[in-house]
Design a protein around this motif. Structure first.
Motif, PDB file in Angstrom:
ATOM      1  N   GLU A 232       0.822  -1.205   0.000  1.00  0.00           N
ATOM      2  CA  GLU A 232       0.000   0.000   0.000  1.00  0.00           C
ATOM      3  C   GLU A 232       0.855   1.253   0.000  1.00  0.00           C
ATOM      4  OE1 GLU A 232      -4.070  -1.452   2.243  1.00  0.00           O
ATOM      5  OE2 GLU A 232      -2.547  -0.386   3.412  1.00  0.00           O
ATOM      6  N   SER A 245      -3.613   0.118  -3.191  1.00  0.00           N
ATOM      7  CA  SER A 245      -3.172  -1.207  -2.771  1.00  0.00           C
ATOM      8  C   SER A 245      -2.806  -2.025  -4.006  1.00  0.00           C
ATOM      9  CB  SER A 245      -4.278  -1.922  -1.982  1.00  0.00           C
ATOM     10  OG  SER A 245      -4.663  -1.171  -0.855  1.00  0.00           O
ATOM     11  N   THR A 247      -1.896  -5.656  -5.374  1.00  0.00           N
ATOM     12  CA  THR A 247      -2.115  -7.020  -4.917  1.00  0.00           C
ATOM     13  C   THR A 247      -1.550  -8.015  -5.914  1.00  0.00           C
ATOM     14  OG1 THR A 247      -4.241  -7.331  -6.044  1.00  0.00           O
ATOM     15  CG2 THR A 247      -4.285  -6.234  -3.891  1.00  0.00           C
ATOM     16  N   ARG A 264      -5.740 -12.971  -0.633  1.00  0.00           N
ATOM     17  CA  ARG A 264      -5.689 -11.628  -0.058  1.00  0.00           C
ATOM     18  C   ARG A 264      -6.111 -10.586  -1.086  1.00  0.00           C
ATOM     19  NH1 ARG A 264      -0.151 -11.484   3.657  1.00  0.00           N
ATOM     20  NH2 ARG A 264      -0.605 -13.391   4.851  1.00  0.00           N
ATOM     21  N   ASP A 267      -9.858 -10.552  -1.212  1.00  0.00           N
ATOM     22  CA  ASP A 267     -10.398  -9.866  -0.032  1.00  0.00           C
ATOM     23  C   ASP A 267     -10.313  -8.358  -0.186  1.00  0.00           C
ATOM     24  OD1 ASP A 267     -11.030 -12.224   1.222  1.00  0.00           O
ATOM     25  OD2 ASP A 267      -9.177 -12.331   2.392  1.00  0.00           O
ATOM     26  N   ARG A 268      -9.166  -7.876  -0.642  1.00  0.00           N
ATOM     27  CA  ARG A 268      -8.986  -6.431  -0.824  1.00  0.00           C
ATOM     28  C   ARG A 268      -9.891  -5.908  -1.934  1.00  0.00           C
ATOM     29  NH1 ARG A 268      -5.110  -3.403   1.498  1.00  0.00           N
ATOM     30  NH2 ARG A 268      -5.258  -5.139   2.967  1.00  0.00           N
ATOM     31  N   ARG A 270     -12.894  -6.917  -2.593  1.00  0.00           N
ATOM     32  CA  ARG A 270     -14.237  -6.726  -2.037  1.00  0.00           C
ATOM     33  C   ARG A 270     -14.319  -5.479  -1.159  1.00  0.00           C
ATOM     34  NH1 ARG A 270     -14.016 -12.524  -1.942  1.00  0.00           N
ATOM     35  NH2 ARG A 270     -12.926 -12.499   0.075  1.00  0.00           N
ATOM     36  N   GLN A 271     -13.195  -5.062  -0.577  1.00  0.00           N
ATOM     37  CA  GLN A 271     -13.195  -3.897   0.310  1.00  0.00           C
ATOM     38  C   GLN A 271     -12.992  -2.580  -0.429  1.00  0.00           C
ATOM     39  OE1 GLN A 271     -10.070  -4.648   3.133  1.00  0.00           O
ATOM     40  NE2 GLN A 271     -10.837  -6.683   3.673  1.00  0.00           N
ATOM     41  N   ALA A 272     -12.497  -2.639  -1.653  1.00  0.00           N
ATOM     42  CA  ALA A 272     -12.064  -1.429  -2.351  1.00  0.00           C
ATOM     43  C   ALA A 272     -13.254  -0.567  -2.779  1.00  0.00           C
ATOM     44  CB  ALA A 272     -11.229  -1.800  -3.571  1.00  0.00           C
ATOM     45  N   ASP A 273     -13.066   0.736  -2.746  1.00  0.00           N
ATOM     46  CA  ASP A 273     -14.058   1.667  -3.285  1.00  0.00           C
ATOM     47  C   ASP A 273     -13.948   1.783  -4.799  1.00  0.00           C
ATOM     48  OD1 ASP A 273     -15.173   2.586  -0.738  1.00  0.00           O
ATOM     49  OD2 ASP A 273     -13.201   3.468  -0.411  1.00  0.00           O
ATOM     50  N   THR A 303     -18.811  -3.937 -10.211  1.00  0.00           N
ATOM     51  CA  THR A 303     -17.671  -3.443  -9.444  1.00  0.00           C
ATOM     52  C   THR A 303     -17.207  -2.108 -10.020  1.00  0.00           C
ATOM     53  OG1 THR A 303     -16.921  -5.677  -8.930  1.00  0.00           O
ATOM     54  CG2 THR A 303     -15.310  -3.906  -8.706  1.00  0.00           C
TER      55      THR A 303
END
Length: 436
Positions: A232, A245, A247, A264, A267-268, A270-273, A303
């Motif tokens: 990051e 980030s 990945t 990972r 996961d990131r 799904r969290q990202a704006d 997305t």
């Protein structure tokens, strides 16, 4: 024993501070930052500001309020000249803190600044200010509420244009006024409810009142699958602060460590704006439908993303077909060709990213100011929870419902620092002619 002595000493220091505040001590400090500079601003606040300015300038008359005046500054104890600079007189309550204040704009050399500070420190009733004490005094005298004080701190720490605009709005009271309007609504509802509870039996209050109101980056490698951890970095793009980030690539991995990296990454994702989907421009279909299918195989539907086609320098003939597909838009998301090797397309990517961030974050100059402090979110959440319980209890127990309104209002008051009961009584006597 050591802990007890430390706590005792801390208690004595706190008591001394309270006594100092009660006596009305005059404080002073450098307000322009430290280090060698062209001009340093030294500020005083308190009842001794007038005498301090007279002593350091050697002149009994003060300059007109809020007007810069050129004066020779000297040490009152030795009459030694310290500097020749500008002074400003701010009589209270029309000052930042609401007290008498003075400022000395002197040359920013360390010897000059330390000499002026030593001279101020030798004057009776003056002491060095503690961190944030000027702002604390301004809050205590009602010159600003807690949200404005926090906005001032955010403005000092602002690193981007969006942060500066948001902090300035908060410092100028927009967020405080918003909370105050909410608090007034709750206060009025509480006043009506309490009046109904207290006076409804005497027919002084109609039942209708109840219906009123309410880090460093990582090692990189050209070998596929070598990115494992999420790397990051904080960036400023178009005035908006963001955390980018990087990945592992999304692929069917066989190596257990690479599988963890892909996990990972998902996961990131799904969290990202916002997602920057980077594909190999030399290995994707050139027509929009095929390109959209390749993207859809990687990302969940809907997305928010920007499609980045990297390695544009490897395309034959300049990649005209892909450029046309990127420019066409729908059914593709915003897209651009990029060459990390040559830098081609980087500016266009930053423009797309800035537009998407503006869409996500909104205009910092429009609408209500955003929440910048975690304690605001905490108290607003508690306020909303209390209001939800009020809605459930108002038909069963008016006493409990009134307590929920009181609790909701208290949480709003804790945000701004304004918590009191007299304004509730004021509204009762203003809206209802009790005793008429």
């Amino acid at each position: 024993m050591a802990l007890r002595r430390a706590l005792s000493a801390a208690g004595r220091r706190w008591a001394q501070r309270l006594c100092s505040a009660a006596r009305g001590d005059t404080i002073f400090a450098v307000s322009s930052g430290h280090g060698r500079c062209g001009v340093a601003v030294i500020r005083t606040s308190g009842p001794g500001s007038r005498g301090a300015l007279q002593s350091l300038t050697g002149r009994p008359e003060l300059p007109p309020p809020r007007i810069l005046a050129l004066r020779r500054i000297r040490d009152p104890a030795t009459a030694e000249p310290l500097d020749r600079g500008l002074v400003v007189w701010f009589p209270g309550p029309r000052s930042f803190t609401g007290e008498d204040c003075a400022e000395l704009h002197v040359h920013g050399g360390p010897a000059v600044v330390s000499g002026v500070l030593r001279a101020l420190g030798r004057l009776p009733g003056l002491r060095p200010a503690e961190p944030g004490e000027f702002t604390r005094r301004a809050f205590r005298r009602g010159k600003l509420d807690l949200t404005a004080a926090e906005g001032l701190g955010d403005l000092i720490r602002a690193e981007t244009e969006a942060q500066r605009r948001q902090a300035l709005r908060q410092m100028e009271g927009e967020l405080g006024r918003l909370y105050q309007r909410w608090s007034e609504t709750l206060t009025q509802a509480l006043a009506h409810l309490e009046a109904y509870i207290d006076f409804s039996e005497d027919d002084n209050v109609e039942e209708e009142v109840l219906s009123q109101g309410q880090r460093p980056a990582a090692i990189v490698s050209p070998v596929a699958g070598t990115t494992r951890d999420v790397v990051e970095v904080a960036l400023n793009v178009g005035g908006y602060p963001l955390v980018l980030s990087d990945t592992a690539g999304l692929r069917d991995a066989t190596d257990p460590v690479e599988q963890e990296g892909v996990s990972r990454a998902r996961d990131r994702l799904r969290q990202a704006d916002l997602v920057l989907a980077v594909l190999d421009a030399a290995a994707v279909p050139t027509e929009p439908a095929g390109l959209g299918a390749a993207l859809g195989s990687l990302l969940p539907p809907a997305t928010p993303c920007i499609l980045v086609l990297n390695k544009a320098d490897l395309l034959r003939g300049g990649g005209g077909a892909l450029r046309d597909a990127c420019a066409r838009g729908d059914p593709l998301p915003p897209a651009t060709l990029l060459s990390c090797k040559t830098g081609e397309g980087l500016n266009h990517l930053l423009e797309l990213l800035a537009r998407q961030l503006a869409r996500l974050c909104g205009d910092p100059l429009a609408g209500s100011p955003s929440l910048t402090q975690s304690r605001h979110s905490l108290h607003l959440g508690d306020c909303a929870a209390a209001l939800a319980r009020y809605g459930r209890e108002r038909r069963r127990d008016l006493g409990l419902a009134a307590e929920r309104l009181r609790l909701a209002r208290r949480h709003l008051g804790r945000i701004t620092g304004h918590v009191g009961a007299e304004d509730v009584l004021d509204i009762i006597f203003r809206d209802f002619c009790v005793g008429k």
